[in-house]
Design a protein around this motif. Sequence first.
Motif, mmCIF file in Angstrom:
data_model
loop_
_atom_site.group_PDB
_atom_site.id
_atom_site.type_symbol
_atom_site.label_atom_id
_atom_site.label_comp_id
_atom_site.label_asym_id
_atom_site.label_seq_id
_atom_site.Cartn_x
_atom_site.Cartn_y
_atom_site.Cartn_z
ATOM 1 N N THR A 226 0.836 -1.200 0.000
ATOM 2 C CA THR A 226 0.000 0.000 0.000
ATOM 3 C C THR A 226 0.868 1.245 0.000
ATOM 4 O O THR A 226 1.987 1.234 0.518
ATOM 5 C CB THR A 226 -0.919 0.033 1.235
ATOM 6 N N ASN A 227 0.337 2.306 -0.571
ATOM 7 C CA ASN A 227 0.954 3.631 -0.461
ATOM 8 C C ASN A 227 0.106 4.522 0.433
ATOM 9 O O ASN A 227 -0.011 5.718 0.214
ATOM 10 C CB ASN A 227 1.110 4.292 -1.839
ATOM 11 N N ASP A 228 -0.511 3.928 1.451
ATOM 12 C CA ASP A 228 -1.470 4.682 2.252
ATOM 13 C C ASP A 228 -0.885 6.024 2.702
ATOM 14 O O ASP A 228 0.259 6.109 3.124
ATOM 15 C CB ASP A 228 -1.920 3.898 3.471
ATOM 16 N N GLY A 229 -1.744 7.024 2.635
ATOM 17 C CA GLY A 229 -1.326 8.400 2.872
ATOM 18 C C GLY A 229 -1.364 9.199 1.589
ATOM 19 O O GLY A 229 -1.635 10.397 1.605
ATOM 20 N N VAL A 230 -1.126 8.511 0.486
ATOM 21 C CA VAL A 230 -1.240 9.119 -0.848
ATOM 22 C C VAL A 230 -1.828 8.077 -1.799
ATOM 23 O O VAL A 230 -1.631 6.881 -1.622
ATOM 24 C CB VAL A 230 0.124 9.608 -1.396
ATOM 25 N N GLY A 231 -2.552 8.521 -2.771
ATOM 26 C CA GLY A 231 -3.055 7.610 -3.781
ATOM 27 C C GLY A 231 -2.012 7.373 -4.862
ATOM 28 O O GLY A 231 -1.159 8.227 -5.110
ATOM 29 N N VAL A 232 -2.065 6.202 -5.486
ATOM 30 C CA VAL A 232 -1.223 5.956 -6.664
ATOM 31 C C VAL A 232 -1.832 6.758 -7.810
ATOM 32 O O VAL A 232 -2.960 6.500 -8.240
ATOM 33 C CB VAL A 232 -1.170 4.454 -6.999
ATOM 34 N N GLN A 233 -1.087 7.727 -8.312
ATOM 35 C CA GLN A 233 -1.677 8.744 -9.180
ATOM 36 C C GLN A 233 -1.836 8.326 -10.636
ATOM 37 O O GLN A 233 -2.686 8.857 -11.344
ATOM 38 C CB GLN A 233 -0.872 10.044 -9.085
ATOM 39 N N THR A 234 -1.030 7.386 -11.111
ATOM 40 C CA THR A 234 -1.146 7.009 -12.522
ATOM 41 C C THR A 234 -1.696 5.587 -12.653
ATOM 42 O O THR A 234 -1.303 4.673 -11.911
ATOM 43 C CB THR A 234 0.214 7.091 -13.240
ATOM 44 N N ALA A 235 -2.592 5.426 -13.609
ATOM 45 C CA ALA A 235 -3.228 4.125 -13.831
ATOM 46 C C ALA A 235 -2.209 3.071 -14.237
ATOM 47 O O ALA A 235 -2.307 1.907 -13.830
ATOM 48 C CB ALA A 235 -4.307 4.259 -14.901
ATOM 49 N N GLY A 236 -1.213 3.486 -15.019
ATOM 50 C CA GLY A 236 -0.213 2.526 -15.475
ATOM 51 C C GLY A 236 0.572 1.936 -14.322
ATOM 52 O O GLY A 236 0.843 0.729 -14.289
ATOM 53 N N THR A 237 0.953 2.773 -13.362
ATOM 54 C CA THR A 237 1.689 2.287 -12.195
ATOM 55 C C THR A 237 0.833 1.333 -11.377
ATOM 56 O O THR A 237 1.289 0.274 -10.934
ATOM 57 C CB THR A 237 2.143 3.467 -11.321
ATOM 58 N N MET A 238 -0.435 1.699 -11.173
ATOM 59 C CA MET A 238 -1.318 0.826 -10.398
ATOM 60 C C MET A 238 -1.560 -0.492 -11.130
ATOM 61 O O MET A 238 -1.564 -1.571 -10.508
ATOM 62 C CB MET A 238 -2.642 1.526 -10.109
ATOM 63 N N TYR A 239 -1.730 -0.440 -12.430
ATOM 64 C CA TYR A 239 -1.929 -1.665 -13.206
ATOM 65 C C TYR A 239 -0.738 -2.617 -13.056
ATOM 66 O O TYR A 239 -0.908 -3.813 -12.790
ATOM 67 C CB TYR A 239 -2.140 -1.329 -14.679
ATOM 68 N N LEU A 240 0.464 -2.086 -13.211
ATOM 69 C CA LEU A 240 1.651 -2.932 -13.107
ATOM 70 C C LEU A 240 1.819 -3.477 -11.694
ATOM 71 O O LEU A 240 2.223 -4.626 -11.508
ATOM 72 C CB LEU A 240 2.897 -2.133 -13.526
ATOM 73 N N ALA A 241 1.495 -2.647 -10.688
ATOM 74 C CA ALA A 241 1.590 -3.108 -9.304
ATOM 75 C C ALA A 241 0.589 -4.222 -9.039
ATOM 76 O O ALA A 241 0.906 -5.230 -8.388
ATOM 77 C CB ALA A 241 1.355 -1.942 -8.358
ATOM 78 N N MET A 242 -0.628 -4.057 -9.539
ATOM 79 C CA MET A 242 -1.652 -5.083 -9.355
ATOM 80 C C MET A 242 -1.275 -6.375 -10.071
ATOM 81 O O MET A 242 -1.473 -7.484 -9.535
ATOM 82 C CB MET A 242 -2.997 -4.582 -9.876
ATOM 83 N N LYS A 243 -0.751 -6.239 -11.251
ATOM 84 C CA LYS A 243 -0.359 -7.419 -12.026
ATOM 85 C C LYS A 243 0.708 -8.224 -11.283
ATOM 86 O O LYS A 243 0.634 -9.458 -11.193
ATOM 87 C CB LYS A 243 0.148 -6.976 -13.402
ATOM 88 N N GLU A 244 1.677 -7.509 -10.712
ATOM 89 C CA GLU A 244 2.745 -8.169 -9.973
ATOM 90 C C GLU A 244 2.211 -8.774 -8.675
ATOM 91 O O GLU A 244 2.579 -9.885 -8.296
ATOM 92 C CB GLU A 244 3.853 -7.157 -9.668
ATOM 93 N N ALA A 245 1.333 -8.035 -7.991
ATOM 94 C CA ALA A 245 0.772 -8.535 -6.737
ATOM 95 C C ALA A 245 -0.075 -9.779 -6.967
ATOM 96 O O ALA A 245 -0.052 -10.717 -6.159
ATOM 97 C CB ALA A 245 -0.049 -7.445 -6.063
ATOM 98 N N ALA A 246 -0.831 -9.800 -8.056
ATOM 99 C CA ALA A 246 -1.635 -10.979 -8.372
ATOM 100 C C ALA A 246 -0.741 -12.190 -8.597
ATOM 101 O O ALA A 246 -1.037 -13.298 -8.128
ATOM 102 C CB ALA A 246 -2.499 -10.706 -9.603
ATOM 103 N N LYS A 247 0.369 -11.970 -9.282
ATOM 104 C CA LYS A 247 1.315 -13.068 -9.528
ATOM 105 C C LYS A 247 1.893 -13.590 -8.218
ATOM 106 O O LYS A 247 2.101 -14.801 -8.047
ATOM 107 C CB LYS A 247 2.438 -12.581 -10.452
ATOM 108 N N ASN A 248 2.132 -12.666 -7.263
ATOM 109 C CA ASN A 248 2.719 -13.038 -5.978
ATOM 110 C C ASN A 248 1.682 -13.405 -4.924
ATOM 111 O O ASN A 248 2.032 -13.654 -3.767
ATOM 112 C CB ASN A 248 3.585 -11.888 -5.450
#
Length: 435
Positions: free
Chosen positions: A154-176
């Motif tokens: 999580t980046n709690d305290g601030v939102g992840v501002q770009t969709a591309g960054t969140m997409y890649l983070a989610m993709k990696e988290a799903a794999k893990n």
Amino acid sequence: MHTLLKNGKIISHDNQLIDVSIWLKDGKIHAIGEAFDDDIFDHPIDQIIDVKGQLITPGLVDVHVHFREPGFTYKETIKTGSQAAARGGFTTVCAMPNLDPVPDTVEKFKKVQEIIARDSVVKTLQYAPITEKLRSEVLVDQLELKKAGAFAFTNDGVGVQTAGTMYLAMKEAAKNKMPIVAHTEDESLLFGGVMHAGKRSKELGLPGIISATESSQIARDVILAEETGVHYHVCHVSTKESVRVIRDAKKAGIHVTAEVCPHHLILVDEDIPKDHGYWKMNPPLRATDDQQALIEGLLDGTIDCISTDHAPHGKEEKCCSFRQAPFGIVGSEYAFQLIYTYFVKSGIFTLEQVINWMAIKPAELFNISKTGRLEIGAPADLAIFDLDTAYTVDDQHFLSKAVNTPFVGRTLYGDTQYTFVDGKLVWQKAIEDGK
């Protein structure tokens, strides 16, 4: 260590209080019954506590706290934050990574874990950030941080501002097979706001935060969660639009879960009496229709659990205008008590529902072993509450370093009497009272 809790009560699955005694042995719940004959014990009992008809629950689980260490120890430490959690009946808490340094590498993460192992009196699970230093667009090494013991990302305290960054983070988290936990806030929609945009913000002459700041990012993220298959968890939901988006996402089969905080369930922006930093929190206190949507969201399962977002700050930081004060409210020491007083005693929620939202469900959502359950063989993580005696929220007795809350002076019920972690007594009301 053998402990017998006798003459207690637990809540049944049909919301009835039933008499119970519980035998704690070697850190586990060894036996549960109405009473025990002396010849059942295979070892001398080290301590017997007469609960005197008070409520015994599984230890509460809070998936959202800020302990501020390292980097901001004048606000809170892992020791004081965990003591405050124990004071509130919490036995497992999950600590956010907006620290200094941000624990975005294995080396920095392990240093936080060392402090937790040394100082925490409850089970503290540490989050790792989604991106380096929270505000960058560079993803952390999720796999290595998972191996190091990260609870979630999580980046709690601030939102992840770009969709591309969140997409890649989610993709990696799903794999893990790891959750992404999101503070949803589109900064391009903030416009310098410090409280909810509404009638009260205009009366106080303060810039407002529109609801879309939160809900628009949730809408973005649930589509990305559907695309990636990740477990996506929404922090501190506060608006009716957010509830609607999450409800629709769940109906579509997207793996989204969500939490709500006591202050958003109990207070609205119209309650803010003056321009004072104790009332400034993020997300802000919203309107009455938002509050009602949050309550309905809990009741219909759209929102899964209650968390505190315990966010301590120095007194001098908060005793000023909204314009200068940091966002945040402390909540660990009286969260259960607020919910019990305002919702159970009024008949809006049942006690069974509250224990589910504050102990059982958060543990289930994040697969936290057998935490949050009263069953034989489970860890002896328990809390005992006095539901009948009124008490006043008094910041002179806080165990947290911080007192930034507008709830001081409120009369509540359900004060914590004892908290056990793995069978060890980590909080006792009589000690606070000097008895």
